[in-house]
Write an enzyme that holds these catalytic residues in place. Structure first.
Site, mmCIF file in Angstrom:
data_model
loop_
_atom_site.group_PDB
_atom_site.id
_atom_site.type_symbol
_atom_site.label_atom_id
_atom_site.label_comp_id
_atom_site.label_asym_id
_atom_site.label_seq_id
_atom_site.Cartn_x
_atom_site.Cartn_y
_atom_site.Cartn_z
ATOM 1 N N LYS A 38 0.841 -1.197 0.000
ATOM 2 C CA LYS A 38 0.000 0.000 0.000
ATOM 3 C C LYS A 38 0.877 1.248 0.000
ATOM 4 O O LYS A 38 1.497 1.596 1.007
ATOM 5 C CB LYS A 38 -0.887 0.034 1.254
ATOM 6 C CG LYS A 38 -1.916 1.147 1.188
ATOM 7 C CD LYS A 38 -2.492 1.505 2.549
ATOM 8 C CE LYS A 38 -1.651 2.483 3.312
ATOM 9 N NZ LYS A 38 -1.506 3.809 2.678
ATOM 10 N N GLY A 59 7.267 5.176 7.941
ATOM 11 C CA GLY A 59 6.493 6.403 8.088
ATOM 12 C C GLY A 59 6.882 7.109 9.366
ATOM 13 O O GLY A 59 7.985 6.901 9.896
ATOM 14 N N GLU A 66 10.166 1.351 10.342
ATOM 15 C CA GLU A 66 11.219 2.325 9.985
ATOM 16 C C GLU A 66 10.595 3.701 10.129
ATOM 17 O O GLU A 66 9.748 4.080 9.318
ATOM 18 C CB GLU A 66 11.703 2.095 8.542
ATOM 19 C CG GLU A 66 12.437 0.778 8.335
ATOM 20 C CD GLU A 66 13.795 0.729 9.024
ATOM 21 O OE1 GLU A 66 14.235 1.755 9.582
ATOM 22 O OE2 GLU A 66 14.408 -0.348 9.011
ATOM 23 N N CYS A 85 14.153 10.468 5.667
ATOM 24 C CA CYS A 85 14.234 10.090 7.079
ATOM 25 C C CYS A 85 15.645 10.251 7.616
ATOM 26 O O CYS A 85 15.835 10.717 8.729
ATOM 27 C CB CYS A 85 13.738 8.666 7.265
ATOM 28 S SG CYS A 85 14.571 7.475 6.215
HETATM 29 P P1 NAD Z 1 2.865 8.682 7.783
HETATM 30 O O1 NAD Z 1 3.208 7.966 9.025
HETATM 31 O O2 NAD Z 1 1.860 9.775 7.830
HETATM 32 O O3 NAD Z 1 2.319 7.674 6.666
HETATM 33 C C1 NAD Z 1 3.049 6.546 6.254
HETATM 34 C C2 NAD Z 1 2.116 5.514 5.674
HETATM 35 O O4 NAD Z 1 1.245 5.027 6.702
HETATM 36 C C3 NAD Z 1 1.193 6.009 4.564
HETATM 37 O O5 NAD Z 1 1.081 4.981 3.585
HETATM 38 C C4 NAD Z 1 -0.135 6.210 5.304
HETATM 39 O O6 NAD Z 1 -1.246 6.109 4.450
HETATM 40 C C5 NAD Z 1 -0.113 5.080 6.297
HETATM 41 N N1 NAD Z 1 -0.916 5.275 7.499
HETATM 42 C C6 NAD Z 1 -1.400 6.436 8.010
HETATM 43 N N2 NAD Z 1 -2.057 6.200 9.175
HETATM 44 C C7 NAD Z 1 -1.964 4.873 9.408
HETATM 45 C C8 NAD Z 1 -2.413 4.023 10.470
HETATM 46 N N3 NAD Z 1 -3.082 4.503 11.532
HETATM 47 N N4 NAD Z 1 -2.125 2.710 10.389
HETATM 48 C C9 NAD Z 1 -1.436 2.208 9.354
HETATM 49 N N5 NAD Z 1 -0.988 2.962 8.321
HETATM 50 C C10 NAD Z 1 -1.241 4.276 8.351
HETATM 51 O O7 NAD Z 1 4.262 9.188 7.229
HETATM 52 P P2 NAD Z 1 4.538 10.142 5.996
HETATM 53 O O8 NAD Z 1 4.112 11.542 6.392
HETATM 54 O O9 NAD Z 1 3.978 9.522 4.769
HETATM 55 O O10 NAD Z 1 6.136 10.081 5.929
HETATM 56 C C11 NAD Z 1 6.984 10.942 6.646
HETATM 57 C C12 NAD Z 1 7.597 10.252 7.852
HETATM 58 O O11 NAD Z 1 8.169 9.011 7.478
HETATM 59 C C13 NAD Z 1 8.741 11.038 8.476
HETATM 60 O O12 NAD Z 1 8.641 11.016 9.888
HETATM 61 C C14 NAD Z 1 9.981 10.265 8.056
HETATM 62 O O13 NAD Z 1 11.111 10.445 8.882
HETATM 63 C C15 NAD Z 1 9.475 8.875 8.032
HETATM 64 N N6 NAD Z 1 10.294 8.035 7.167
HETATM 65 C C16 NAD Z 1 11.066 7.053 7.742
HETATM 66 C C17 NAD Z 1 11.904 6.276 6.949
HETATM 67 C C18 NAD Z 1 12.771 5.191 7.550
HETATM 68 O O14 NAD Z 1 13.226 4.325 6.832
HETATM 69 N N7 NAD Z 1 13.014 5.196 8.843
HETATM 70 C C19 NAD Z 1 11.938 6.476 5.578
HETATM 71 C C20 NAD Z 1 11.134 7.479 5.032
HETATM 72 C C21 NAD Z 1 10.305 8.245 5.836
#
Ligand code: NAD
Length: 474
Positions: A171, A222, A244, A278
């Site tokens: 997804k 995320g 992650e 990230c």
């Molecule tokens: P987010 O947490 O808002 O969303 C990530 C994903 O989770 C999306 O696909 C979203 O639709 C889904 N999602 C949202 N609510 C959910 C829930 N309650 N249960 C399950 N899935 C849900 O993150 P974002 O704004 O898309 O990305 C930015 C963040 O991601 C930043 O904090 C960044 O540091 C982090 N990030 C981490 C890494 C890593 O490898 N550690 C890599 C890239 C980004």
């Protein structure tokens, strides 16, 4: 012939699947919608999970070499379609075309390098006799991906999960589903039906996946806040988890650095993908001896960087990917202005209609300033002075985040000794941090759980089963 500009459908059981509801996808460089993606609900998810479940025994029974060869084929398909996928990625994500090409190329590399990993049976001899440990696939994996690097972050999950013998439901983020949907379409004739399903949907779809009774593992990338919700959602069915999450990576600059030599590399360690990374450098601690020279050099370089539409010649930094994040970054900058912080670059209003934010450098803010303590996830970077290395290490570690970090110094051995003191999963000397499919990438503290990459990442898609052969006791 695949149309990369329209007709976005999900891939379930090897076939196209559509929904009546759709999501409007916005180009962040124009703030205008330009495409529609399926908006899946519970029934679509159930369909995808059932297809993945049905495909699991056949896929798991294949020899590792066969699954590895198919990963190689996936890499080839990505390379053959690199330009079309990269152009679509620019439109939905905003990054410059060269960076989009690098992401698709990196995705292909991740698949082919993971294909070379082995999953051997482990043997041990001890008082209990001889044991052999087999690493068995888990079943159906749910992969949940953010919007900053949509395809390569999906591949971080897809490649090891498939190699280990699992099937998947992937997804992408509702902000950036298109490249991943086309990737699924490209693989319909490559993989057996149901092995890789790609679905798109709104905010409700992620929680449906974490709660689903027939998904065995969630691999999530995320934010930390969402990661905690995923962990709660997964508890009821004891799903395996890889998380992650966010970071607030520190760079420590030692007094022996050559300012001119590191300026550009340090700049891009922070501002790649407009800071929406990230493991971007999000705080820089610079020794007092070189602070003035390095901050001036970074500010001068910042003025040469063109921010704009990722398709325009010369643009090195695209817009923020979506309106919500744009507002968040703007609020952080407004707070810096209101609290009287000094701007070395970027004290200009962002110009629309796209979600553009200028490169912003803040001069020596206090550690409790919001631009220091919060993950900006945008082109905003605080530069801080330090005198004593112990103090710099303590300030770098004074956070609940522990994803990555960098250390910059001419004496590499000394820099490495500082790197070893950082409470983070990945630390790079004299360069930006970049995960590798050949080494574990893992967040410490609230930056994650488990690892992606390397043998540790591959094993996280397996359950061990140990068989004992007791010693003869006669
Ligand atoms: P987010 O947490 O808002 O969303 C990530 C994903 O989770 C999306 O696909 C979203 O639709 C889904 N999602 C949202 N609510 C959910 C829930 N309650 N249960 C399950 N899935 C849900 O993150 P974002 O704004 O898309 O990305 C930015 C963040 O991601 C930043 O904090 C960044 O540091 C982090 N990030 C981490 C890494 C890593 O490898 N550690 C890599 C890239 C980004």
């Amino acid at each position: 012939m695949i149309d990369f500009t329209g007709d976005f459908t999900m891939t379930i059981d090897g076939r196209a699947a559509m929904t009546t509801a759709t999501l409007a996808i916005v180009n962040p460089a124009t703030a205008e919608p330009f495409a529609e993606a399926p908006d899946a609900g519970q029934a679509d998810l159930d369909h995808a999970v059932a297809a993945a479940r049905a495909a699991f025994p056949g896929w798991a029974a294949k020899a590792l070499a066969e699954r590895s060869a198919l990963l190689g084929r996936i890499a080839a398909v990505l390379t053959e379609n690199l330009d079309s996928l990269a152009r679509l990625l620019v439109r939905e994500q905003g990054k410059p075309l060269a960076d989009a090409r690098a992401e698709i190329g990196g995705t292909a590399y991740w698949a082919s390098a993971t294909a070379g990993l082995d999953l051997p049976v482990d043997h041990a001899d001890g008082p209990m006799g001889h044991s052999e440990t087999h690493h068995l696939p888990l079943g159906v994996v749910g992969a949940i991906v953010p919007w900053n690097f949509p395809l390569i972050l999906a591949m971080f999950k897809i490649a090891p999960a498939l190699l280990a013998g699992n099937t998947l439901v992937v997804k992408p983020s509702p902000f950036t589903p298109l490249t991943t949907l086309k990737f699924g379409e490209l693989l319909r004739d490559v993989l057996p039906a149901g092995v890789l399903n790609v679905i798109s949907g709104g905010d409700a779809l992620g929680p449906m996946m974490t709660a689903h009774g027939d998904i065995d593992k969630i691999s999530f990338t995320g934010s930390t806040a969402t990661g905690k919700r995923v962990m709660q959602g997964a508890a009821a069915t004891m799903k395996r988890l890889t998380l992650e999450l966010g970071g607030n990576d520190a760079a420590i600059v030692l007094p022996d650095i050559d300012v001119a030599a590191i300026t550009e590399r340090l700049f891009w360690a922070a501002f790649k993908n407009s800071g929406q990374l990230c493991i971007a450098t999000k705080r820089v601690y610079i020794h007092d001896d070189v602070y003035d020279a390095l901050s001036a050099s970074l500010a001068a370089y910042a003025r040469t960087v063109v921010v704009g539409d990722g398709f325009d010649q010369g643009v090195r930094m695209g817009p923020i990917q979506n309106r919500v994040q744009f507002d968040r970054v703007q609020a952080l900058i407004a707070n810096a202005r209101e609290t009287g912080l000094t701007f070395l670059a970027g004290d200009t209003a962002a110009t629309g209609p796209g979600y553009f934010v200028p490169v912003t450098l803040i001069d020596n803010p206090p550690d409790d300033a919001r631009v220091v303590s919060e993950e900006a996830f945008g082109p905003v970077l605080p530069l801080m002075r330090y005198r004593d290395i112990d103090e710099a290490v303590a300030r770098a570690n004074a956070t609940r985040m522990g994803l990555g970090g960098t250390v910059w110094g001419t004496d590499v051995a000394q820099a490495a000794s500082v790197a070893a003191r950082l409470e983070a999963g990945t630390v790079t000397i004299n360069g930006p941090t970049s995960p590798s499919p050949l080494a574990p990438f893992a967040g410490h503290k609230e930056s994650g759980l488990g690892a992606e990459g390397g043998r540790a990442g591959l094993l996280s898609y397996t359950n061990p089963r140990t068989i004992f052969f007791p010693r003869e006791t006669a």
